[in-house]
Design a protein around this motif. Structure first.
Motif, mmCIF file in Angstrom:
data_model
loop_
_atom_site.group_PDB
_atom_site.id
_atom_site.type_symbol
_atom_site.label_atom_id
_atom_site.label_comp_id
_atom_site.label_asym_id
_atom_site.label_seq_id
_atom_site.Cartn_x
_atom_site.Cartn_y
_atom_site.Cartn_z
ATOM 1 N N GLU A 1 40.257 41.534 25.516
ATOM 2 C CA GLU A 1 39.627 40.227 25.333
ATOM 3 C C GLU A 1 40.445 39.138 26.017
ATOM 4 O OE1 GLU A 1 37.914 37.435 21.713
ATOM 5 O OE2 GLU A 1 39.847 38.442 21.470
ATOM 6 N N ALA A 2 41.753 39.124 25.782
ATOM 7 C CA ALA A 2 42.614 38.107 26.381
ATOM 8 C C ALA A 2 42.600 38.215 27.907
ATOM 9 C CB ALA A 2 44.039 38.253 25.852
ATOM 10 N N GLY A 3 42.657 39.440 28.418
ATOM 11 C CA GLY A 3 42.662 39.631 29.862
ATOM 12 C C GLY A 3 41.370 39.185 30.521
ATOM 13 N N LEU A 4 40.235 39.480 29.890
ATOM 14 C CA LEU A 4 38.952 39.065 30.447
ATOM 15 C C LEU A 4 38.812 37.545 30.428
ATOM 16 C CD1 LEU A 4 36.493 41.738 28.959
ATOM 17 C CD2 LEU A 4 37.333 41.567 31.304
ATOM 18 N N ARG A 5 39.273 36.922 29.352
ATOM 19 C CA ARG A 5 39.211 35.457 29.282
ATOM 20 C C ARG A 5 40.066 34.826 30.376
ATOM 21 N NH1 ARG A 5 36.673 33.445 24.828
ATOM 22 N NH2 ARG A 5 36.477 34.793 22.995
ATOM 23 N N GLN A 6 41.247 35.386 30.611
ATOM 24 C CA GLN A 6 42.149 34.842 31.619
ATOM 25 C C GLN A 6 41.591 34.980 33.027
ATOM 26 O OE1 GLN A 6 45.891 36.826 30.975
ATOM 27 N NE2 GLN A 6 46.326 35.724 29.076
ATOM 28 N N THR A 7 40.714 35.953 33.241
ATOM 29 C CA THR A 7 40.133 36.149 34.571
ATOM 30 C C THR A 7 38.751 35.500 34.712
ATOM 31 O OG1 THR A 7 39.394 38.355 33.841
ATOM 32 C CG2 THR A 7 41.417 38.238 35.126
ATOM 33 N N GLY A 8 38.376 34.650 33.730
ATOM 34 C CA GLY A 8 37.186 33.833 33.915
ATOM 35 C C GLY A 8 35.935 34.255 33.188
ATOM 36 N N PHE A 9 36.036 35.260 32.314
ATOM 37 C CA PHE A 9 34.865 35.685 31.546
ATOM 38 C C PHE A 9 34.816 34.962 30.202
ATOM 39 C CE2 PHE A 9 35.684 39.399 34.250
ATOM 40 C CZ PHE A 9 34.420 39.673 34.742
ATOM 41 N N THR A 10 33.614 34.752 29.698
ATOM 42 C CA THR A 10 33.406 34.369 28.308
ATOM 43 C C THR A 10 33.180 35.661 27.531
ATOM 44 O OG1 THR A 10 32.417 32.245 28.922
ATOM 45 C CG2 THR A 10 31.938 33.078 26.717
ATOM 46 N N VAL A 11 33.931 35.864 26.454
ATOM 47 C CA VAL A 11 33.940 37.166 25.777
ATOM 48 C C VAL A 11 33.628 37.033 24.294
ATOM 49 C CG1 VAL A 11 35.276 39.261 25.331
ATOM 50 C CG2 VAL A 11 35.734 37.919 27.403
#
Length: 218
Positions: A17-27
């Protein structure tokens, strides 16, 4: 892009979750198959990262259900099973791609972007429009040959417009793509982001359809 993450391993789920948020996704992170099914009924997600071994309803059963219902949502399947037979089972159930644990976060992000890109019918990872070039993987934007600095939400909003360039998007639709369940949204957040983008790209770049929404300029 708004992604549904379905993973019951707390440590792994927190990291993804943290990694996806950091790369620009809403999770939105959910920890069981039944709750994931309910989420899919109310939110228009761009993709799903789905673990196979889930409580209450397995990932494969959930995947089979949504495919039988005609839902073509891009799905990246996660599993600890690494035999050829297991991979075939997952792909035959309707997965768009398959990733075996443990995995590198960078590979997950790249594979997720690829399955979503294919769902939009795009071969190139770069989005281009009227002098603007957007590279979501590198989080880089250029306009008329010059690099431009964008906040995370501004980048997400431009990507959303470019993926829906022939559509008028309402404020509610934009908010649903840019903000997850646990994120507070100011009443004028969308208008503020659009105002800043117009300052960087020109007032003509995003059109307002009063009482309806917003669209890329003509």
């Amino acid at each position: 892009m708004r992604i549904l993450l379905v993973e019951d391993d707390l440590l792994l789920g927190d990291g993804v979750e943290a990694g996806l948020r950091q790369t620009g996704f809403t999770v939105d992170w959910i920890k069981d198959g039944v709750s994931a099914r309910s989420a899919l009924e109310v939110v228009d997600y761009d993709g799903m990262v789905l673990d196979i071994n889930l409580p209450r309803l397995s990932g494969l059963d959930l995947l089979s259900e949504i495919r039988r219902a005609g839902n073509a949502l891009p799905v990246l399947l996660l599993t600890a099973r690494d035999t050829v037979e297991d991979r075939i089972l997952g792909l035959d159930a309707g997965a768009d791609d398959y990733l075996v644990k443990p995995f590198a976060l960078g590979e997950l992000v790249a594979r997720l972007r690829a399955v979503v890109r294919r769902a939009h019918g795009r071969a190139s990872p770069t989005l281009e429009y009227a002098g603007l070039s957007l590279d979501p993987g590198a989080h880089k934007a250029c306009y008329q040959g010059q690099d431009i600095e964008l906040t995370g939400k501004e980048f997400q909003l431009l990507e959303l417009f470019l993926d829906n360039r022939n559509k008028v998007l309402s404020r509610q639709q934009i908010e649903e793509k840019l903000y997850g369940w646990n994120q507070e949204v100011a009443s004028n957040a969308v208008e503020v982001h659009i105002h800043h983008l117009r300052k960087k790209l020109g007032a003509h770049f995003i059109r307002t359809h009063r009482g309806v929404g917003y669209q890329l300029g003509a």
